[in-house]
Write a protein that holds these residues in place. Sequence first.
Motif, PDB file in Angstrom:
ATOM      1  N   MET A 192      15.570  55.214  17.894  1.00 40.10           N
ATOM      2  CA  MET A 192      14.747  54.712  16.793  1.00 40.10           C
ATOM      3  C   MET A 192      13.271  54.796  17.136  1.00 40.10           C
ATOM      4  SD  MET A 192      14.823  50.971  15.006  1.00 40.10           S
ATOM      5  CE  MET A 192      13.886  50.630  13.507  1.00 40.10           C
ATOM      6  N   GLY A 193      12.523  55.541  16.313  1.00 38.48           N
ATOM      7  CA  GLY A 193      11.073  55.538  16.418  1.00 38.48           C
ATOM      8  C   GLY A 193      10.534  54.213  15.913  1.00 38.48           C
ATOM      9  N   TYR A 194       9.685  53.573  16.724  1.00 36.50           N
ATOM     10  CA  TYR A 194       9.290  52.190  16.436  1.00 36.50           C
ATOM     11  C   TYR A 194       7.877  51.975  16.975  1.00 36.50           C
ATOM     12  CZ  TYR A 194      10.047  47.077  16.090  1.00 36.50           C
ATOM     13  OH  TYR A 194       9.979  45.753  15.766  1.00 36.50           O
ATOM     14  N   LYS A 195       7.131  51.135  16.298  1.00 34.45           N
ATOM     15  CA  LYS A 195       5.771  50.817  16.751  1.00 34.45           C
ATOM     16  C   LYS A 195       5.833  49.628  17.704  1.00 34.45           C
ATOM     17  CE  LYS A 195       3.740  52.536  12.443  1.00 34.45           C
ATOM     18  NZ  LYS A 195       2.976  52.203  11.219  1.00 34.45           N
ATOM     19  N   ASP A 196       6.260  49.910  18.946  1.00 35.31           N
ATOM     20  CA  ASP A 196       6.438  48.850  19.936  1.00 35.31           C
ATOM     21  C   ASP A 196       5.127  48.134  20.222  1.00 35.31           C
ATOM     22  OD1 ASP A 196       9.248  49.272  20.622  1.00 35.31           O
ATOM     23  OD2 ASP A 196       8.564  51.190  21.423  1.00 35.31           O
ATOM     24  N   THR A 197       5.229  46.844  20.474  1.00 37.30           N
ATOM     25  CA  THR A 197       4.068  46.052  20.875  1.00 37.30           C
ATOM     26  C   THR A 197       4.269  45.540  22.291  1.00 37.30           C
ATOM     27  OG1 THR A 197       5.047  44.066  19.892  1.00 37.30           O
ATOM     28  CG2 THR A 197       3.531  45.344  18.521  1.00 37.30           C
ATOM     29  N   PHE A 198       3.213  45.582  23.056  1.00 39.59           N
ATOM     30  CA  PHE A 198       3.227  45.173  24.466  1.00 39.59           C
ATOM     31  C   PHE A 198       2.439  43.878  24.582  1.00 39.59           C
ATOM     32  CE2 PHE A 198       1.497  45.215  28.774  1.00 39.59           C
ATOM     33  CZ  PHE A 198       2.589  45.576  29.527  1.00 39.59           C
ATOM     34  N   GLU A 199       3.138  42.794  24.849  1.00 40.57           N
ATOM     35  CA  GLU A 199       2.488  41.487  24.913  1.00 40.57           C
ATOM     36  C   GLU A 199       2.913  40.752  26.177  1.00 40.57           C
ATOM     37  OE1 GLU A 199       3.342  39.337  21.374  1.00 40.57           O
ATOM     38  OE2 GLU A 199       2.396  40.804  20.033  1.00 40.57           O
ATOM     39  N   ASN A 200       1.937  40.489  27.052  1.00 39.11           N
ATOM     40  CA  ASN A 200       2.183  39.741  28.288  1.00 39.11           C
ATOM     41  C   ASN A 200       3.298  40.362  29.127  1.00 39.11           C
ATOM     42  OD1 ASN A 200       0.245  37.751  27.522  1.00 39.11           O
ATOM     43  ND2 ASN A 200       1.802  36.797  26.204  1.00 39.11           N
ATOM     44  N   GLY A 201       3.297  41.696  29.163  1.00 39.03           N
ATOM     45  CA  GLY A 201       4.284  42.404  29.972  1.00 39.03           C
ATOM     46  C   GLY A 201       5.664  42.470  29.355  1.00 39.03           C
ATOM     47  N   ILE A 202       5.820  42.053  28.108  1.00 37.83           N
ATOM     48  CA  ILE A 202       7.132  42.025  27.448  1.00 37.83           C
ATOM     49  C   ILE A 202       7.100  42.950  26.236  1.00 37.83           C
ATOM     50  CG2 ILE A 202       8.791  40.583  26.215  1.00 37.83           C
ATOM     51  CD1 ILE A 202       7.806  38.223  27.890  1.00 37.83           C
ATOM     52  N   ILE A 203       8.125  43.784  26.136  1.00 39.94           N
ATOM     53  CA  ILE A 203       8.287  44.631  24.959  1.00 39.94           C
ATOM     54  C   ILE A 203       9.637  44.282  24.342  1.00 39.94           C
ATOM     55  CG2 ILE A 203       8.290  46.964  24.005  1.00 39.94           C
ATOM     56  CD1 ILE A 203       7.153  46.575  27.555  1.00 39.94           C
ATOM     57  N   ASP A 263      12.036  44.906  21.694  1.00 39.64           N
ATOM     58  CA  ASP A 263      12.358  45.922  20.681  1.00 39.64           C
ATOM     59  C   ASP A 263      13.777  45.713  20.150  1.00 39.64           C
ATOM     60  OD1 ASP A 263      13.437  46.666  23.135  1.00 39.64           O
ATOM     61  OD2 ASP A 263      13.175  48.814  22.800  1.00 39.64           O
ATOM     62  N   GLU A 264      14.040  44.506  19.684  1.00 37.20           N
ATOM     63  CA  GLU A 264      15.362  44.166  19.158  1.00 37.20           C
ATOM     64  C   GLU A 264      15.821  45.117  18.049  1.00 37.20           C
ATOM     65  OE1 GLU A 264      18.973  42.664  18.725  1.00 37.20           O
ATOM     66  OE2 GLU A 264      17.583  42.026  20.301  1.00 37.20           O
ATOM     67  N   PRO A 265      14.927  45.563  17.139  1.00 37.27           N
ATOM     68  CA  PRO A 265      15.402  46.523  16.126  1.00 37.27           C
ATOM     69  C   PRO A 265      15.984  47.796  16.747  1.00 37.27           C
ATOM     70  CG  PRO A 265      13.311  45.586  15.441  1.00 37.27           C
ATOM     71  CD  PRO A 265      13.534  45.127  16.850  1.00 37.27           C
ATOM     72  N   ARG A 266      15.420  48.239  17.855  1.00 35.50           N
ATOM     73  CA  ARG A 266      15.955  49.430  18.526  1.00 35.50           C
ATOM     74  C   ARG A 266      17.338  49.126  19.111  1.00 35.50           C
ATOM     75  NH1 ARG A 266      11.857  50.697  21.420  1.00 35.50           N
ATOM     76  NH2 ARG A 266      11.145  52.385  20.059  1.00 35.50           N
ATOM     77  N   ILE A 267      17.485  47.967  19.728  1.00 35.68           N
ATOM     78  CA  ILE A 267      18.790  47.586  20.280  1.00 35.68           C
ATOM     79  C   ILE A 267      19.837  47.574  19.183  1.00 35.68           C
ATOM     80  CG2 ILE A 267      20.087  45.711  21.380  1.00 35.68           C
ATOM     81  CD1 ILE A 267      17.485  44.935  22.837  1.00 35.68           C
ATOM     82  N   ASP A 268      19.495  46.988  18.054  1.00 35.19           N
ATOM     83  CA  ASP A 268      20.431  46.908  16.936  1.00 35.19           C
ATOM     84  C   ASP A 268      20.782  48.296  16.424  1.00 35.19           C
ATOM     85  OD1 ASP A 268      21.873  45.305  14.886  1.00 35.19           O
ATOM     86  OD2 ASP A 268      20.450  46.258  13.530  1.00 35.19           O
ATOM     87  N   TYR A 269      19.791  49.179  16.344  1.00 36.50           N
ATOM     88  CA  TYR A 269      20.009  50.555  15.895  1.00 36.50           C
ATOM     89  C   TYR A 269      20.988  51.271  16.825  1.00 36.50           C
ATOM     90  CZ  TYR A 269      18.772  55.409  14.663  1.00 36.50           C
ATOM     91  OH  TYR A 269      18.809  56.736  14.285  1.00 36.50           O
ATOM     92  N   ILE A 270      20.740  51.192  18.131  1.00 38.28           N
ATOM     93  CA  ILE A 270      21.592  51.877  19.105  1.00 38.28           C
ATOM     94  C   ILE A 270      22.992  51.275  19.080  1.00 38.28           C
ATOM     95  CG2 ILE A 270      21.947  52.331  21.559  1.00 38.28           C
ATOM     96  CD1 ILE A 270      18.876  52.415  21.856  1.00 38.28           C
ATOM     97  N   ARG A 271      23.076  49.955  19.026  1.00 40.38           N
ATOM     98  CA  ARG A 271      24.380  49.290  19.018  1.00 40.38           C
ATOM     99  C   ARG A 271      25.218  49.751  17.828  1.00 40.38           C
ATOM    100  NH1 ARG A 271      22.809  44.366  18.467  1.00 40.38           N
ATOM    101  NH2 ARG A 271      22.972  43.565  20.603  1.00 40.38           N
ATOM    102  N   GLN A 272      24.600  49.806  16.658  1.00 35.28           N
ATOM    103  CA  GLN A 272      25.347  50.226  15.466  1.00 35.28           C
ATOM    104  C   GLN A 272      25.860  51.655  15.592  1.00 35.28           C
ATOM    105  OE1 GLN A 272      23.940  49.210  11.446  1.00 35.28           O
ATOM    106  NE2 GLN A 272      22.227  48.169  12.429  1.00 35.28           N
ATOM    107  N   HIS A 273      25.029  52.545  16.111  1.00 33.57           N
ATOM    108  CA  HIS A 273      25.446  53.941  16.230  1.00 33.57           C
ATOM    109  C   HIS A 273      26.528  54.103  17.299  1.00 33.57           C
ATOM    110  CE1 HIS A 273      21.870  54.636  13.751  1.00 33.57           C
ATOM    111  NE2 HIS A 273      22.403  55.814  13.477  1.00 33.57           N
TER     112      HIS A 273
END
Length: 471
Positions: free
Chosen positions: A381-392, A394-404
């Motif tokens: 999944m192409g996603y506009k990831d945000t990097f905040e305090n060393g944490i990314i 990307d739950e939408p990506r996890i959900d996308y991969i899990r479903q596929h």
Amino acid sequence: MYGQHVFPQGFVFGGATAAYQVEGATHAYGKGLVAWDEHLAQQGRFSADPASDFYNRYEEDLELCERFGINGLRISIAWTRIFPTGIGEVNKEGVEFYHRLFQACRAHHVEPYVTLHHFDSPLEMYRAGDFLNRDVIDAFEAYARFCFEEYKDEVTYWFTFNEIATNALCRFIEGSWPMGEKYRIDKALQCEHNMMVAHARAVIAYKQGGYAGEIGIVHCLHIKYPYDPNSREDIIAASRDDVIKNRLLLDATFRGSYAADTREIMDYLADLSGGKLDIRAEDIELLTKAADLNDCMGVNYYRSQFVRAYDGENDIHSNSTGDKGSSRYALKGVGEYRMREGLKTTDWDWIIYPEGLYDLLMHIKLAYPNYKKLYITENGMGYKDTFENGIIDDEPRIDYIRQHLDWTLRAVEGGVNVMGYFVWSLQDQFSWTNGYNKRYGLFYVDFETQERYPKASAYWFEQLSRTGHLL
């Protein structure tokens, strides 16, 4: 079994890369030019150098693979690192780079799955028509033979091409790639056919060489559904679009010839553009000879399309910026892509439809029963990831991969022999028409410092790869 959400024994949990999108060093170490070098310089928007600096940081990325349980890595060889102009003198620095890379893969317990061509034909060959020019087929076979012999002790799994359809469509229908033309369906189909002939020649050469590995091809496939399943016109439109994106390639790969209805639609589509296809008897002989020699096929799957009959003017606009809702795709006499109510899309207007992957895998099993083994060689999944305090996160990506993966397991339960899944992509990379704002990686890359940071999806994927259980 699917009910237990357990993957088959020996299933590969991999990541995917492509030379031009990760290596950087596009003008260094003896590497020759590709069409993208010229195209990106003319645009002046972004550069593929240093990209993810994989040329210098592959050890770091392979250490991440080992740490996170990623046991397979798709890698492509840059043709012009080996032959700077595509033919002739060999660049020893490029040859040695890939020796070091493949040996490092082994040292980190990562199996390399190597693609010979991932959208990066040599510049002069591109100017001469690329695979529309049959001399390029000869050059590709010579390049393939060199690589098979040179890396026979380090590479077991080979793919000839990545996404023939994408290469043809983006250049000759969308016109968004270097030296592109628009709405030349005839040229797109001819390009696909000629590249399949090049694939066949490489497969035959590999088998004649007696190498102790496996060889196949990677296709990007999209299920084409009629927008209105009760509309005869929409059914015809979906069938025509299916030939362009899927059926031509699958027929050539597994049948070794084109089914009568496939060829009828091919000729119709070529005529739409005022052209005629050059498909020779010797081409079909090669395709037929190679059809049962393919050991595997890679499936790249990101989306499906719902196709409505369309006879208006050609109108295609590709969303390359993440401006949601800006895409348009309509080919006169073929079809128009429409959204089904209730479906979600990415910021780049790609429909999220994991059920389509199941339909696709089952279709291959039923329509081409001589296939041997499939890998999901790209999905992500192409996603506009945000990097905040060393944490990314990307739950939408996890959900996308899990479903596929869920729908992949359903296909395995249905008898499809799928033996691996490669996330696109291993780390954040350069994207052909998007630059760097569209991120796919399990590992975040700070493109200023080239530091890598595991995303939440990397930790999730590690649990999957270690246990083989989809949670």
